[in-house]
Write a protein that holds these residues in place. Structure first.
Motif, PDB file in Angstrom:
ATOM      1  N   SER A  39       0.799  -1.227   0.000  1.00 51.30           N
ATOM      2  CA  SER A  39       0.000   0.000   0.000  1.00 51.30           C
ATOM      3  C   SER A  39       0.829   1.273   0.000  1.00 51.30           C
ATOM      4  N   ILE A  40       2.098   1.215   0.427  1.00 52.38           N
ATOM      5  CA  ILE A  40       2.891   2.446   0.418  1.00 52.38           C
ATOM      6  C   ILE A  40       3.334   2.745  -1.003  1.00 52.38           C
ATOM      7  N   SER A  41       3.591   4.011  -1.262  1.00 51.12           N
ATOM      8  CA  SER A  41       4.002   4.427  -2.599  1.00 51.12           C
ATOM      9  C   SER A  41       5.509   4.292  -2.772  1.00 51.12           C
ATOM     10  N   PHE A  42       5.967   4.321  -4.021  1.00 46.92           N
ATOM     11  CA  PHE A  42       7.401   4.361  -4.283  1.00 46.92           C
ATOM     12  C   PHE A  42       7.933   5.738  -3.905  1.00 46.92           C
ATOM     13  N   GLY A  43       9.168   5.758  -3.405  1.00 49.10           N
ATOM     14  CA  GLY A  43       9.818   7.012  -3.088  1.00 49.10           C
ATOM     15  C   GLY A  43      10.462   7.615  -4.320  1.00 49.10           C
ATOM     16  N   SER A  44      11.214   8.685  -4.104  1.00 48.75           N
ATOM     17  CA  SER A  44      11.779   9.449  -5.221  1.00 48.75           C
ATOM     18  C   SER A  44      13.174   8.998  -5.623  1.00 48.75           C
ATOM     19  N   LYS A  45      13.802   8.132  -4.844  1.00 45.80           N
ATOM     20  CA  LYS A  45      15.183   7.754  -5.130  1.00 45.80           C
ATOM     21  C   LYS A  45      15.237   6.642  -6.162  1.00 45.80           C
ATOM     22  N   ILE A  46      16.191   6.751  -7.063  1.00 41.86           N
ATOM     23  CA  ILE A  46      16.478   5.686  -8.015  1.00 41.86           C
ATOM     24  C   ILE A  46      17.734   4.989  -7.519  1.00 41.86           C
ATOM     25  N   ALA A  47      17.581   3.739  -7.097  1.00 43.75           N
ATOM     26  CA  ALA A  47      18.699   3.060  -6.442  1.00 43.75           C
ATOM     27  C   ALA A  47      18.695   1.586  -6.801  1.00 43.75           C
ATOM     28  N   ALA A  48      19.858   0.964  -6.652  1.00 42.56           N
ATOM     29  CA  ALA A  48      19.971  -0.476  -6.829  1.00 42.56           C
ATOM     30  C   ALA A  48      19.246  -1.178  -5.680  1.00 42.56           C
ATOM     31  N   LEU A  49      19.038  -2.467  -5.843  1.00 42.06           N
ATOM     32  CA  LEU A  49      18.426  -3.229  -4.764  1.00 42.06           C
ATOM     33  C   LEU A  49      19.256  -3.107  -3.491  1.00 42.06           C
ATOM     34  N   PRO A  50      18.607  -3.033  -2.342  1.00 40.02           N
ATOM     35  CA  PRO A  50      19.363  -2.993  -1.090  1.00 40.02           C
ATOM     36  C   PRO A  50      20.152  -4.287  -0.884  1.00 40.02           C
ATOM     37  N   GLN A  51      21.158  -4.207  -0.057  1.00 38.95           N
ATOM     38  CA  GLN A  51      21.836  -5.417   0.379  1.00 38.95           C
ATOM     39  C   GLN A  51      20.867  -6.247   1.215  1.00 38.95           C
ATOM     40  N   LEU A  52      21.108  -7.543   1.236  1.00 41.88           N
ATOM     41  CA  LEU A  52      20.301  -8.454   2.044  1.00 41.88           C
ATOM     42  C   LEU A  52      21.144  -8.929   3.219  1.00 41.88           C
ATOM     43  N   ARG A  53      20.575  -8.853   4.419  1.00 38.83           N
ATOM     44  CA  ARG A  53      21.306  -9.248   5.627  1.00 38.83           C
ATOM     45  C   ARG A  53      20.389 -10.074   6.520  1.00 38.83           C
TER      46      ARG A  53
ATOM     47  N   PHE B 253      24.025 -21.407   6.549  1.00 42.11           N
ATOM     48  CA  PHE B 253      23.030 -21.256   5.490  1.00 42.11           C
ATOM     49  C   PHE B 253      23.132 -19.873   4.851  1.00 42.11           C
ATOM     50  N   ALA B 254      23.246 -18.837   5.670  1.00 41.27           N
ATOM     51  CA  ALA B 254      23.354 -17.473   5.148  1.00 41.27           C
ATOM     52  C   ALA B 254      24.648 -17.293   4.354  1.00 41.27           C
ATOM     53  N   CYS B 255      25.741 -17.788   4.879  1.00 43.30           N
ATOM     54  CA  CYS B 255      27.025 -17.635   4.189  1.00 43.30           C
ATOM     55  C   CYS B 255      27.016 -18.331   2.827  1.00 43.30           C
ATOM     56  N   GLU B 256      26.427 -19.506   2.761  1.00 43.41           N
ATOM     57  CA  GLU B 256      26.393 -20.250   1.497  1.00 43.41           C
ATOM     58  C   GLU B 256      25.605 -19.508   0.414  1.00 43.41           C
ATOM     59  N   ARG B 257      24.715 -18.616   0.831  1.00 45.07           N
ATOM     60  CA  ARG B 257      23.888 -17.874  -0.120  1.00 45.07           C
ATOM     61  C   ARG B 257      24.334 -16.425  -0.273  1.00 45.07           C
ATOM     62  N   GLY B 258      25.480 -16.090   0.290  1.00 44.03           N
ATOM     63  CA  GLY B 258      26.019 -14.751   0.142  1.00 44.03           C
ATOM     64  C   GLY B 258      25.245 -13.687   0.888  1.00 44.03           C
ATOM     65  N   ILE B 259      24.519 -14.080   1.924  1.00 46.58           N
ATOM     66  CA  ILE B 259      23.740 -13.136   2.723  1.00 46.58           C
ATOM     67  C   ILE B 259      24.608 -12.625   3.860  1.00 46.58           C
ATOM     68  N   LYS B 260      24.662 -11.314   4.024  1.00 46.66           N
ATOM     69  CA  LYS B 260      25.453 -10.739   5.099  1.00 46.66           C
ATOM     70  C   LYS B 260      24.872 -11.130   6.456  1.00 46.66           C
ATOM     71  N   LEU B 261      25.685 -11.029   7.489  1.00 51.77           N
ATOM     72  CA  LEU B 261      25.324 -11.606   8.783  1.00 51.77           C
ATOM     73  C   LEU B 261      24.991 -10.570   9.840  1.00 51.77           C
ATOM     74  N   SER B 262      24.052 -10.944  10.690  1.00 56.33           N
ATOM     75  CA  SER B 262      23.839 -10.284  11.979  1.00 56.33           C
ATOM     76  C   SER B 262      23.674 -11.391  13.016  1.00 56.33           C
ATOM     77  N   ILE B 263      24.068 -11.120  14.230  1.00 60.03           N
ATOM     78  CA  ILE B 263      23.767 -12.015  15.337  1.00 60.03           C
ATOM     79  C   ILE B 263      23.108 -11.208  16.445  1.00 60.03           C
TER      80      ILE B 263
ATOM     81  N   LEU C 272      16.218  -9.845   6.901  1.00 58.55           N
ATOM     82  CA  LEU C 272      15.198 -10.889   6.902  1.00 58.55           C
ATOM     83  C   LEU C 272      15.421 -11.848   8.055  1.00 58.55           C
ATOM     84  N   GLY C 273      14.338 -12.216   8.720  1.00 55.59           N
ATOM     85  CA  GLY C 273      14.404 -13.197   9.796  1.00 55.59           C
ATOM     86  C   GLY C 273      13.622 -14.441   9.447  1.00 55.59           C
ATOM     87  N   ARG C 274      12.294 -14.355   9.564  1.00 59.34           N
ATOM     88  CA  ARG C 274      11.444 -15.529   9.325  1.00 59.34           C
ATOM     89  C   ARG C 274      11.681 -16.183   7.954  1.00 59.34           C
TER      90      ARG C 274
END
Length: 269
Positions: A22-36, A62-72, A247-249
């Motif tokens: 339901s939210i609108s697109f913003g005004s910035k033209i940007a690449a996809l965000p990083q995934l963490r 699992f995250a490392c094998e898919r190139g997903i950056k980490l948080s703990i 992303l968590g779930r």
């Protein structure tokens, strides 16, 4: 999945998922965000794993094998944080430059610095999980405190002096906006703890749409979690200045599917 239930009959979790459409697109033209990977603990009570250590070892792999950056994430007992640190170290054996964002509960500053020292070899970012104060059971169990701008500024200076970036996680209220204006953290992380914090009803998507310009003006990077399931939703987040989506779930769901011998994508197109 992590974060089952929540206040307002779980409406904030539902809002998190629904409001990206339901939210609108913003005004910035940007690449996809990083995934963490979002900071997650509670493997036994929330995921059904036999123990916290094997969950963290599997999740970080699992995250490392898919190139997903980490948080703990932090938690009680202390081994929830310690196993996360150990899991990153295990992956460093084959990925020596691997680092993670380390999120610590809002303990008194002395205890935060003590816990951060445990992770000194694996941390690229230290964050304070200010929204955890609003989870009453956690607050009462381990004596969390509501962080003032002065307390957070003290931590920012100490972590920056060590060459690490400083993040404030859980920005979701008007008062939080005033706090980040004073602190100007390296990273502002919009989150309502998966819809689990009892502060106000709403979604992280709507909060981003309403306050993106102000938040971006007071940090170097803008992060967000909450209800993102599609790559198209990541594009919408990027249009509002988001640098990283956490992303968590979805990642835990994909991990559990792998353990069951099935294939499940982390994100859909």
């Amino acid at each position: 999945m992590p974060g089952m239930g929540g206040p307002f009959d779980s409406r904030n979790f539902i809002h998190n998922c629904d409001d990206w459409s339901s939210i609108s697109f913003g005004s910035k033209i940007a690449a996809l965000p990083q995934l963490r990977l979002a900071p997650i603990t509670g493997a036994i009570e929330n995921v059904g794993y036999p123990d916290e250590k094997s969950f963290y070892m599997d999740l970080i792999r699992f995250a490392c094998e898919r190139g997903i950056k980490l948080s703990i994430g932090d938690g009680t007992p202390d081994f929830k944080l310690q196993y996360g640190i150990e899991a990153v170290r295990e992956q460093q054996k084959t990925l020596p430059n691997l680092k993670a964002a380390v999120f610590i509960k809002p303990y008194p500053n002395e205890k935060i610095l003590e816990r951060s020292a445990w992770a000194s070899d694996i941390a690229e970012i230290y964050g304070i999980d200010i929204d955890a104060y609003n989870i009453i059971t956690m607050r009462n169990l381990v004596h969390l405190e509501q962080k003032s701008p002065a307390m957070l500024l003290e931590l920012k200076k100490k972590f920056n002096a060590k060459g690490a970036m400083f993040a404030i996680k859980g920005v979701f209220k008007d008062e939080d906006i005033e706090t980040v204006k004073e602190v100007k953290p390296d990273i502002i992380y919009i989150s309502n703890h998966g819809g689990r914090v009892e502060t106000r009803e709403g979604s992280t998507a709507n909060f981003l749409e309403a306050h993106a310009a102000t938040l971006s003006a007071n940090c170097h990077k803008l992060w967000i979690d909450g209800g993102i399931r599609l790559s198209a939703q990541m594009k919408k987040a990027a249009s509002h200045g988001v640098d990283t989506v956490l992303l968590g779930r979805p990642i835990v769901s994909a991990l559990c599917s792998e353990k069951a011998g099935e294939e499940r994508p982390v994100l859909q197109a």
